[in-house]
Design an enzyme around this catalytic site. Structure first.
Site, PDB file in Angstrom:
ATOM      1  N   ARG A 204       0.837  -1.205   0.000  1.00 36.60           N
ATOM      2  CA  ARG A 204       0.000   0.000   0.000  1.00 36.60           C
ATOM      3  C   ARG A 204       0.873   1.258   0.000  1.00 36.60           C
ATOM      4  O   ARG A 204       0.555   2.250  -0.653  1.00 36.60           O
ATOM      5  CB  ARG A 204      -0.936  -0.016   1.209  1.00 36.60           C
TER       6      ARG A 204
ATOM      7  N   LYS B 231      -2.404   6.918   1.011  1.00 36.99           N
ATOM      8  CA  LYS B 231      -2.305   7.306   2.423  1.00 36.99           C
ATOM      9  C   LYS B 231      -1.348   8.496   2.517  1.00 36.99           C
ATOM     10  O   LYS B 231      -0.201   8.351   2.924  1.00 36.99           O
ATOM     11  CB  LYS B 231      -1.820   6.111   3.245  1.00 36.99           C
TER      12      LYS B 231
ATOM     13  N   GLU C  24     -16.493   6.713   3.864  1.00 35.90           N
ATOM     14  CA  GLU C  24     -15.584   6.178   4.885  1.00 35.90           C
ATOM     15  C   GLU C  24     -15.569   7.029   6.144  1.00 35.90           C
ATOM     16  O   GLU C  24     -15.991   8.172   6.148  1.00 35.90           O
ATOM     17  CB  GLU C  24     -14.211   5.919   4.270  1.00 35.90           C
TER      18      GLU C  24
HETATM   19  C1  LIG Z   1      -4.990   4.045   7.311  1.00 35.70           C
HETATM   20  C2  LIG Z   1      -6.394   4.349   6.995  1.00 35.70           C
HETATM   21  C3  LIG Z   1      -7.427   3.402   7.162  1.00 35.70           C
HETATM   22  C4  LIG Z   1      -7.246   2.072   7.850  1.00 35.70           C
HETATM   23  O1  LIG Z   1      -6.397   1.193   7.239  1.00 35.70           O
HETATM   24  P1  LIG Z   1      -5.998  -0.167   7.999  1.00 35.70           P
HETATM   25  O2  LIG Z   1      -5.147  -0.834   7.007  1.00 35.70           O
HETATM   26  O3  LIG Z   1      -7.242  -0.890   8.307  1.00 35.70           O
HETATM   27  O4  LIG Z   1      -5.274   0.235   9.246  1.00 35.70           O
HETATM   28  C5  LIG Z   1      -8.691   3.758   6.751  1.00 35.70           C
HETATM   29  N1  LIG Z   1      -8.979   4.973   6.226  1.00 35.70           N
HETATM   30  C6  LIG Z   1      -8.020   5.914   6.074  1.00 35.70           C
HETATM   31  C7  LIG Z   1      -8.381   7.231   5.508  1.00 35.70           C
HETATM   32  C8  LIG Z   1      -6.693   5.628   6.438  1.00 35.70           C
HETATM   33  O5  LIG Z   1      -5.746   6.563   6.274  1.00 35.70           O
END
Ligand SMILES: *Cc1c(COP(=O)(O)O)cnc(C)c1O
Length: 262
Positions: A83, A185, A221
């Protein structure tokens, strides 16, 4: 079993504590160096770094867990490496090999082993890998150099109360554009989420839920977590959109549940 740090694990929140050692690696002339563990938790970088002006940076988050027999496990770090590389591709930063990413995480956990909370406390060791554009640069273009680092902090649950239910409200603002950087991210998505988050907290909620940025008619989300529901007839449902950050937790659950896209 190693000795553990003198910390009240049960009352730990999600706050920064300086731990002993962190991993740092620099990218220059087309490659990452071998990386090293360092004590210093301060960075010295050019005032003209792209990460400071143009948001050229991304990060990851994963946890090390103490098991019943005292050993330590990381949860699917290969997925975080993949990722992170996908985030890097979106904002023109050099990718890091899965081997170097995992090795950095393992080194940091081993070097800070006494900060890994004991089994059964509900606390874990949170790892924060990140890559930032550094070096002298003024125009809007990718940085000439990059830094990859991993530090760790022992943490309690992200939301106060752990598994206790919390309330969310719907945000009027968006964290990402329909075909923007929502699936990467990157810090910019979070800068945009600070105000709606603060407004939600002021109104008495734990966080806000974002709607799909194109139509504002569907749930997309939650601030820093994906959304899913279990229907009355026991179906796991979760939204699908190009501006959702692909959560490793969510995809792991989908792997063990039969999923219906909504
Ligand atoms: C990091 C993140 C998540 C969660 O990811 P995981 O892999 O489940 O820890 C969800 N939404 C956003 C916006 C994120 O930055």
């Amino acid at each position: 079993m190693s000795k553990t740090a003198n910390i009240d694990w049960a009352t730990l929140g999600f706050s920064y504590i300086k731990t002993d050692l962190r991993y740092v690696s620099y990218w220059k002339d087309g490659k990452w160096d071998n990386g090293a563990l360092v004590e210093d938790n301060k960075l010295s970088i050019s005032e003209a770094s792209t990460s400071l002006h143009y948001g050229q940076q991304c990060f990851e988050g994963l946890k090390a867990y103490r098991t019943k027999d005292g050993s330590i496990q990381l949860f699917r770090p290969d997925q975080n490496a993949k990722r992170m590389n996908s985030s890097c591709r979106r904002i023109l930063m050099p990718e890091i090999s899965e081997e170097q990413f995992i090795d950095a995480c393992v080194q940091v956990v081993k070097a800070n082993e006494h900060f890994v909370p004991p089994y059964g406390t509900g606390a874990t060791l949170y790892l924060r890998p990140f890559i930032i554009g550094i070096g002298d640069n003024l125009g809007v273009k990718p940085a000439p150099e990059f830094l990859f680092s991993v530090f760790c902090v022992p943490v309690g649950p992200y939301f106060k109360g752990g598994m206790a239910p919390v309330n969310f409200t719907i945000a009027d603002m968006d964290r990402a554009a329909p075909y923007g950087t929502g699936a990467a991210k990157v810090g910019g998505n979070y800068a945009g989420s600070l105000l709606p988050h603060e407004e939600a907290v002021k109104a008495g909620y734990a966080d806000c839920i974002y709607l799909d940025p194109a139509t504002h008619t569907k749930i997309e989300e939650v601030g820093a977590a994906n959304f899913f529901g279990i229907t009355k007839d026991n179906k796991f449902v979760t939204p699908k959109s190009p501006s959702i950050l692909p959560s490793i937790t969510k995809y792991s659950l989908m792997h063990i549940a039969e999923t219906t896209w909504i």
